[in-house]
Design a protein around this motif. Structure first.
Motif, PDB file in Angstrom:
ATOM      1  N   LYS A  77       0.847  -1.122   0.008  1.00 31.82           N
ATOM      2  CA  LYS A  77      -0.689  -0.066  -0.142  1.00 31.82           C
ATOM      3  C   LYS A  77       0.884   1.500   0.213  1.00 31.82           C
ATOM      4  N   GLY A  78       0.515   2.278  -0.945  1.00 36.17           N
ATOM      5  CA  GLY A  78       2.057   3.346  -0.733  1.00 36.17           C
ATOM      6  C   GLY A  78       1.492   4.419   0.424  1.00 36.17           C
ATOM      7  N   SER A  79       0.193   4.462   1.257  1.00 40.83           N
ATOM      8  CA  SER A  79       0.590   5.043   2.181  1.00 40.83           C
ATOM      9  C   SER A  79      -0.620   4.832   3.314  1.00 40.83           C
ATOM     10  N   VAL A  80      -0.535   4.492   4.309  1.00 44.02           N
ATOM     11  CA  VAL A  80      -0.893   3.960   5.114  1.00 44.02           C
ATOM     12  C   VAL A  80      -1.521   4.473   5.694  1.00 44.02           C
ATOM     13  N   GLN A  81      -2.885   4.351   6.686  1.00 46.40           N
ATOM     14  CA  GLN A  81      -3.559   5.292   7.819  1.00 46.40           C
ATOM     15  C   GLN A  81      -3.522   4.624   8.836  1.00 46.40           C
ATOM     16  N   VAL A  82      -3.610   5.222   9.993  1.00 47.46           N
ATOM     17  CA  VAL A  82      -3.960   4.495  11.375  1.00 47.46           C
ATOM     18  C   VAL A  82      -4.931   3.303  11.057  1.00 47.46           C
ATOM     19  N   SER A  83      -5.811   4.047  10.349  1.00 47.58           N
ATOM     20  CA  SER A  83      -7.309   2.879  10.312  1.00 47.58           C
ATOM     21  C   SER A  83      -7.485   1.398   9.682  1.00 47.58           C
ATOM     22  N   ASP A  84      -5.739   1.630   9.227  1.00 44.21           N
ATOM     23  CA  ASP A  84      -5.365   0.190   8.362  1.00 44.21           C
ATOM     24  C   ASP A  84      -4.550  -0.429   9.563  1.00 44.21           C
ATOM     25  N   SER A  85      -4.579  -0.056  10.958  1.00 45.52           N
ATOM     26  CA  SER A  85      -4.070  -1.186  11.826  1.00 45.52           C
ATOM     27  C   SER A  85      -4.811  -2.249  12.453  1.00 45.52           C
ATOM     28  N   ALA A  86      -4.213  -3.864  12.214  1.00 50.00           N
ATOM     29  CA  ALA A  86      -4.794  -4.487  11.716  1.00 50.00           C
ATOM     30  C   ALA A  86      -3.932  -6.103  12.159  1.00 50.00           C
ATOM     31  N   VAL A  87      -4.286  -7.131  11.823  1.00 49.82           N
ATOM     32  CA  VAL A  87      -3.491  -7.972  11.090  1.00 49.82           C
ATOM     33  C   VAL A  87      -3.699  -8.751  10.054  1.00 49.82           C
ATOM     34  N   TYR A  88      -3.479  -9.164   9.403  1.00 50.47           N
ATOM     35  CA  TYR A  88      -2.935  -9.476   7.748  1.00 50.47           C
ATOM     36  C   TYR A  88      -3.165 -10.886   7.313  1.00 50.47           C
ATOM     37  N   PHE A  89      -3.488 -11.504   7.182  1.00 50.24           N
ATOM     38  CA  PHE A  89      -3.827 -12.516   6.413  1.00 50.24           C
ATOM     39  C   PHE A  89      -3.056 -13.238   4.849  1.00 50.24           C
ATOM     40  N   CYS A  90      -2.348 -13.883   4.745  1.00 50.02           N
ATOM     41  CA  CYS A  90      -2.210 -14.350   3.563  1.00 50.02           C
ATOM     42  C   CYS A  90      -2.189 -16.022   3.182  1.00 50.02           C
ATOM     43  N   ALA A  91      -2.980 -16.294   2.210  1.00 43.64           N
ATOM     44  CA  ALA A  91      -3.798 -17.866   2.753  1.00 43.64           C
ATOM     45  C   ALA A  91      -3.536 -18.476   1.154  1.00 43.64           C
ATOM     46  N   LEU A  92      -4.108 -18.901   0.806  1.00 43.26           N
ATOM     47  CA  LEU A  92      -4.139 -20.082  -0.262  1.00 43.26           C
ATOM     48  C   LEU A  92      -5.274 -20.817   0.127  1.00 43.26           C
ATOM     49  N   ILE A  93      -6.305 -22.173  -1.266  1.00 39.11           N
ATOM     50  CA  ILE A  93      -6.461 -22.453  -1.971  1.00 39.11           C
ATOM     51  C   ILE A  93      -6.409 -23.058  -3.092  1.00 39.11           C
ATOM     52  N   THR A  94      -6.297 -24.063  -2.413  1.00 36.03           N
ATOM     53  CA  THR A  94      -5.358 -25.601  -4.081  1.00 36.03           C
ATOM     54  C   THR A  94      -6.799 -25.801  -4.748  1.00 36.03           C
ATOM     55  N   ASN A  95      -6.137 -25.631  -6.426  1.00 33.82           N
ATOM     56  CA  ASN A  95      -7.290 -25.962  -6.503  1.00 33.82           C
ATOM     57  C   ASN A  95      -7.688 -27.435  -6.972  1.00 33.82           C
ATOM     58  N   SER A  96      -6.894 -28.398  -5.976  1.00 31.67           N
ATOM     59  CA  SER A  96      -7.171 -29.689  -6.333  1.00 31.67           C
ATOM     60  C   SER A  96      -8.351 -30.394  -5.520  1.00 31.67           C
ATOM     61  N   GLY A  97      -9.240 -30.979  -5.185  1.00 31.78           N
ATOM     62  CA  GLY A  97     -10.184 -31.274  -4.100  1.00 31.78           C
ATOM     63  C   GLY A  97     -10.989 -29.770  -3.638  1.00 31.78           C
ATOM     64  N   TYR A  98     -11.486 -29.862  -2.623  1.00 32.16           N
ATOM     65  CA  TYR A  98     -12.038 -28.879  -1.698  1.00 32.16           C
ATOM     66  C   TYR A  98     -10.963 -27.593  -1.333  1.00 32.16           C
ATOM     67  N   SER A  99     -12.375 -26.269  -1.382  1.00 31.27           N
ATOM     68  CA  SER A  99     -11.751 -25.455  -1.124  1.00 31.27           C
ATOM     69  C   SER A  99     -11.316 -25.099   0.899  1.00 31.27           C
TER      70      SER A  99
END
Lengths: 113, 114
Positions: A77-99
């Motif tokens: 993000k180019g310019s963060v704000q105080v309101s962006d304070s949070a926990v950020y999670f990266c995640a994936l779903i493989t597209n074989s089988g269930y989600s």
């Protein structure tokens, strides 16, 4: 098995600073990639997603590009704000089988005025 | 549109009591997930339903935990008997089954076992 690795936090920034949160993944097949955000006391909210190589997901000024060659999906993000304070999670779903989602451990972002 | 609805938002009870958490998924979604979040272990997938059928319950900690989905619009997660180490935030999420479909989370139930 599938896995997601995020940079450890907390990441501490001043308002209007540039943000990068690194995320790399290991997966069989061709996953879809997501960033979720969790504000204090709330559930996880989908921030953005990308489903194929070179796709760029974007929302609320945040961006991430699906890089198959480096197996990465870094959040920026180019310019963060105080309101962006949070926990950020990266995640994936493989597209074989269930989600079922595979999550990273989360990165806390603290933005000061 | 209504999101995923969980109840109660907070639950405080004594060790040994039965606890029932409830979830109403987004209408039309055919997959439902229960997660547990703690500081020590982060987010853990407990169980996953598809079309009301449990597909993967390998994350359920032990026999004290059980989950049901009697119809497409309701699911429960039950702990009996509860123990202090079960204290956590429990999230329910739902999604369409399909490539690239994201999960949508409820606001969670904060459970404290005394």
């Amino acid at each position: 098995g599938d896995s997601v690795t995020q940079m450890e936090g907390p990441v501490t920034l001043s308002e209007e600073a540039f943000l990068t949160i690194n995320c790399t993944y290991t997966a069989t097949g061709y996953p879809s990639l997501f960033w979720y955000v969790q504000y204090p006391g709330e559930g996880l909210q989908l921030l953005l997603k990308a489903t194929k190589a070179d796709d760029k997901g974007s929302n609320k000024g945040f961006e991430a590009t699906y890089r198959k060659e480096t197996t990465s999906f870094h959040l920026e993000k180019g310019s963060v704000q105080v309101s962006d304070s949070a926990v950020y999670f990266c995640a994936l779903i493989t597209n074989s089988g269930y989600s079922t989602l595979t999550f990273g451990k989360g990165t806390m972002l603290l933005v000061s005025p | 549109d209504a999101g995923v609805i969980q109840s109660p938002r907070h639950e405080v009870t004594e060790m040994g009591q039965e606890v029932t958490l409830r979830c109403k998924p987004i209408s039309g979604h055919n997959s439902l997930f229960w997660y547990r979040q703690t500081m020590m272990r982060g987010l853990e997938l407990l169980i996953y339903f598809n079309n009301n059928v449990p597909i993967d319950d390998s994350g359920m900690p032990e026999d004290r935990f059980s989950a049901k989905m009697p119809n497409a619009s309701f699911s429960t997660l039950k702990i009996q008997p509860s123990e202090p180490r079960d204290s956590a935030v429990y999230f329910c999420a739902s999604s369409f089954e399909g490539r690239g479909q994201p999960q949508h989370f409820g606001d969670g139930t904060r459970l404290s076992i005394l």
